[in-house]
Scaffold this motif. Structure first.
Motif, PDB file in Angstrom:
ATOM      1  N   UNK A 174      44.835 -28.042  22.114  1.00 60.95           N
ATOM      2  CA  UNK A 174      44.697 -28.711  20.908  1.00 60.95           C
ATOM      3  C   UNK A 174      43.918 -29.567  20.093  1.00 60.95           C
ATOM      4  N   UNK A 175      42.709 -30.488  21.517  1.00 61.27           N
ATOM      5  CA  UNK A 175      41.843 -30.708  20.711  1.00 61.27           C
ATOM      6  C   UNK A 175      40.555 -29.616  19.929  1.00 61.27           C
ATOM      7  N   UNK A 176      40.532 -28.831  20.623  1.00 59.01           N
ATOM      8  CA  UNK A 176      39.466 -27.742  20.201  1.00 59.01           C
ATOM      9  C   UNK A 176      40.351 -27.514  18.645  1.00 59.01           C
ATOM     10  N   UNK A 177      41.561 -27.124  18.620  1.00 59.03           N
ATOM     11  CA  UNK A 177      41.862 -26.467  17.021  1.00 59.03           C
ATOM     12  C   UNK A 177      42.053 -27.639  16.355  1.00 59.03           C
ATOM     13  N   UNK A 178      42.203 -28.894  16.812  1.00 58.79           N
ATOM     14  CA  UNK A 178      42.107 -29.887  15.896  1.00 58.79           C
ATOM     15  C   UNK A 178      40.881 -29.991  15.410  1.00 58.79           C
ATOM     16  N   UNK A 179      39.458 -29.837  15.919  1.00 57.61           N
ATOM     17  CA  UNK A 179      37.888 -30.074  16.119  1.00 57.61           C
ATOM     18  C   UNK A 179      37.601 -28.497  14.645  1.00 57.61           C
ATOM     19  N   UNK A 180      38.294 -27.399  15.509  1.00 51.36           N
ATOM     20  CA  UNK A 180      37.663 -26.356  14.305  1.00 51.36           C
ATOM     21  C   UNK A 180      37.446 -26.915  12.964  1.00 51.36           C
ATOM     22  N   UNK A 181      38.105 -26.964  12.350  1.00 49.07           N
ATOM     23  CA  UNK A 181      38.191 -27.128  11.137  1.00 49.07           C
ATOM     24  C   UNK A 181      36.500 -28.187  10.670  1.00 49.07           C
ATOM     25  N   UNK A 182      36.562 -29.211  11.080  1.00 58.39           N
ATOM     26  CA  UNK A 182      35.236 -30.052  10.674  1.00 58.39           C
ATOM     27  C   UNK A 182      34.657 -29.290  11.678  1.00 58.39           C
ATOM     28  N   UNK A 183      34.489 -28.548  12.684  1.00 57.84           N
ATOM     29  CA  UNK A 183      32.726 -27.693  13.066  1.00 57.84           C
ATOM     30  C   UNK A 183      32.440 -26.869  12.696  1.00 57.84           C
ATOM     31  N   UNK A 184      33.267 -26.008  11.602  1.00 58.15           N
ATOM     32  CA  UNK A 184      33.066 -24.970  10.584  1.00 58.15           C
ATOM     33  C   UNK A 184      32.681 -25.461   9.484  1.00 58.15           C
ATOM     34  N   UNK A 185      32.859 -26.809   9.092  1.00 56.66           N
ATOM     35  CA  UNK A 185      32.323 -27.490   7.704  1.00 56.66           C
ATOM     36  C   UNK A 185      30.544 -27.748   7.750  1.00 56.66           C
ATOM     37  N   UNK A 186      30.509 -28.585   9.322  1.00 55.38           N
ATOM     38  CA  UNK A 186      29.505 -28.962   9.824  1.00 55.38           C
ATOM     39  C   UNK A 186      28.290 -28.244   9.872  1.00 55.38           C
ATOM     40  N   UNK A 187      28.976 -26.829  10.793  1.00 56.34           N
ATOM     41  CA  UNK A 187      28.060 -26.396  11.504  1.00 56.34           C
ATOM     42  C   UNK A 187      28.393 -24.368  10.929  1.00 56.34           C
ATOM     43  N   UNK A 239      46.016 -22.201  -0.332  1.00 58.36           N
ATOM     44  CA  UNK A 239      44.085 -21.213  -1.200  1.00 58.36           C
ATOM     45  C   UNK A 239      43.330 -20.596   0.427  1.00 58.36           C
ATOM     46  N   UNK A 240      42.838 -19.716   0.093  1.00 56.69           N
ATOM     47  CA  UNK A 240      41.217 -19.237   0.745  1.00 56.69           C
ATOM     48  C   UNK A 240      40.266 -20.752   1.894  1.00 56.69           C
ATOM     49  N   UNK A 241      40.549 -21.531   0.597  1.00 58.94           N
ATOM     50  CA  UNK A 241      39.195 -22.962   1.434  1.00 58.94           C
ATOM     51  C   UNK A 241      40.229 -23.175   2.454  1.00 58.94           C
ATOM     52  N   UNK A 242      41.761 -23.012   2.742  1.00 57.46           N
ATOM     53  CA  UNK A 242      42.523 -23.959   3.457  1.00 57.46           C
ATOM     54  C   UNK A 242      42.695 -22.882   4.233  1.00 57.46           C
ATOM     55  N   UNK A 243      42.689 -21.780   4.456  1.00 59.01           N
ATOM     56  CA  UNK A 243      43.195 -21.689   5.852  1.00 59.01           C
ATOM     57  C   UNK A 243      42.648 -21.591   6.919  1.00 59.01           C
ATOM     58  N   UNK A 244      41.578 -22.192   6.922  1.00 63.01           N
ATOM     59  CA  UNK A 244      41.102 -22.601   9.089  1.00 63.01           C
ATOM     60  C   UNK A 244      41.542 -24.006   9.018  1.00 63.01           C
ATOM     61  N   UNK A 245      42.304 -25.000   7.921  1.00 62.04           N
ATOM     62  CA  UNK A 245      43.001 -26.184   8.596  1.00 62.04           C
ATOM     63  C   UNK A 245      44.030 -25.888   8.433  1.00 62.04           C
ATOM     64  N   UNK A 246      45.207 -24.685   7.696  1.00 62.36           N
ATOM     65  CA  UNK A 246      45.982 -24.147   8.053  1.00 62.36           C
ATOM     66  C   UNK A 246      45.629 -23.309   9.578  1.00 62.36           C
ATOM     67  N   UNK A 247      45.563 -22.561   9.587  1.00 53.41           N
ATOM     68  CA  UNK A 247      45.515 -22.015  10.942  1.00 53.41           C
ATOM     69  C   UNK A 247      44.804 -22.807  11.910  1.00 53.41           C
ATOM     70  N   UNK A 248      44.711 -24.077  12.004  1.00 56.69           N
ATOM     71  CA  UNK A 248      43.880 -24.949  13.175  1.00 56.69           C
ATOM     72  C   UNK A 248      45.482 -26.205  13.324  1.00 56.69           C
ATOM     73  N   UNK A 249      46.001 -26.252  12.792  1.00 57.50           N
ATOM     74  CA  UNK A 249      47.466 -26.295  12.601  1.00 57.50           C
ATOM     75  C   UNK A 249      48.329 -25.837  13.657  1.00 57.50           C
TER      76      UNK A 249
END
Length: 415
Positions: free
Chosen positions: A268-281, A131-141
């Motif tokens: 690796x650390x940046x990719x795992x943080x990316x979805x959280x940073x997008x959600x927050x900022x 789903x579109x709202x989960x793409x940033x998480x999937x891309x981060x993986x």
């Protein structure tokens, strides 16, 4: 492993992971085979890398429409099998004493072309699968897997290369593609195909479809120009850093490997943080901040000198750069997928990848000439200075809020 994304994504992710690890384990095997087995010249080794990259990119321009009109899982499996056959031909030819430089060049082109087609098909299928709202998480993986493979693959491959030889690492790479194909084959459910119709009757229009869609969308156009220039200028300095550290500063090979392997953990650390940073900022702020930072740090390589200080400088600069890329890349990939209709995804991704590889190959040659005239460190500094201007191409908030161009009507069906 794939909580919230489905079993299909888990299998696709696993297939990507095993082939990516295989690729990075075999990283550097071709140049070693060319030098130690075939006794090729330095120019021949450079030609092997640049020509394989450029020819694969040129061939890939015609692959977008071909991938678009076929079931994506079938394309991925086919491309994995093509890469397996190409790679496994090297150890077979070596055992039969038939291995040649020409074969290395052909395998480089075939595997590179198949890799572009696989990437285009997997990107289109990912958009269909998640789903579109989960793409940033999937891309981060995917992004985090890539950086872990970069960190772990070359040291492991170096150990295998030293103990068993470069042909063995190529064999490992070959069988990783076979395992990837088996993983994709296990995915159950629908697929996505764009049937041929009026819009796609003209061959020339098909070949330019991905390019035209990118150019017409202001966000994709800016992201495209920014991405190919940043990656091209960064990759242009990679051979020069090798010459500088290994040749002029006489850094031991194992220290050189650590200097580039350890920073990949930042990705690796940046990719795992990316979805959280997008959600927050928000995606605009993250894309802007980390897009600028990733263009700032490479200038620090101008300070590289001999000894431990120089090695630590490379490690710190590369670590900061790769961490920023780890955050930025999933956001960029998500924006690209969300703004591209599913019926155009494969063409856009294949065009993006092909042009990026062509620019990288051209800049590698150009910076090699510049280094010959000015020295490696000066050429590296010039690249860092030019990178400072690339954030000007990033999309602004007004661009992101604007809708993408309307694509011609294309019925997309499940297969």
């Amino acid at each position: 492993m794939s909580a919230g994304l489905g079993n299909g994504f888990g299998l696709l992710w696993s297939a990507y992971a095993v082939s990516t690890y295989g690729t990075w384990i075999a990283f550097g095997a071709f140049p070693v085979i060319a030098v130690r087995v075939l006794h090729s010249s330095a120019f021949a080794v450079s030609l092997l890398e640049a020509a394989g990259l450029a020819v694969a990119a040129l061939v890939a321009f015609s692959l977008g429409p071909w991938v678009e009109h076929r079931a994506k899982r079938r394309v991925m499996i086919t491309m994995d099998l093509v890469r397996f056959a190409a790679m496994v031909s090297i150890p077979v030819s070596y055992v039969l004493n038939l291995l040649s430089y020409g074969q290395l060049l052909v395998v480089s082109v075939v595997s590179g072309t198949a890799g572009i087609a696989f990437t285009a098909a997997s990107g289109a299928y990912l958009k269909y699968l998640v789903p579109g709202d989960r793409l940033v998480v999937a891309s981060g993986r995917f992004e985090s897997t890539n950086w872990v493979a970069i960190a772990a693959g070359p040291p492991l491959g170096g150990a295998l290369l030293g103990v068993l030889g470069p042909v063995v690492t190529v064999t490992v790479d070959a069988f990783s593609y076979l395992l990837s194909a088996l993983g994709v084959l296990r995915i159950r459910g629908g697929d996505v195909v764009t049937p041929r119709g009026r819009v796609t009757e003209v061959r020339g229009a098909e070949l330019l479809g991905g390019w035209l869609f990118i150019v017409r969308d202001p966000v994709l156009r800016r992201l495209f120009l920014n991405s190919i220039l940043v990656s091209g200028l960064i990759m242009a300095t990679a051979p020069l850093l090798s010459v500088l550290l290994l040749g002029q500063y006489h850094v031991p090979a194992w220290q050189y490997g650590l200097a580039f392997g350890v920073p990949a953990l930042g990705g690796f650390a940046g990719a795992r943080l990316s979805p959280r940073l997008v959600t927050r900022y928000g995606r605009f702020r993250i894309m802007t901040v980390f897009g600028r930072l990733r263009s700032l740090f490479p200038l620090g390589l101008a300070l590289v000198g001999p000894g431990l200080r120089g090695l630590l400088t490379v490690t710190v600069v590369e670590g900061l750069l790769i961490t920023c890329m780890g955050v930025f890349n999933p956001v960029c990939a998500t924006e690209r997928l969300q703004r591209t209709p599913v019926g155009r995804t494969a063409r856009v991704l294949s065009t993006w990848s092909a042009v990026s590889k062509l620019v990288q190959a051209a800049l590698m040659v150009l910076w090699g000439l510049l280094a010959t005239l000015t020295g490696p460190l000066t050429a590296i500094t010039v690249s860092g200075a030019l990178l400072l201007a690339t954030p000007l191409l990033l999309p602004g908030r007004a661009h992101l809020s604007a809708p993408g161009p309307a694509a011609p009507s294309e019925d997309v069906r499940a297969a």
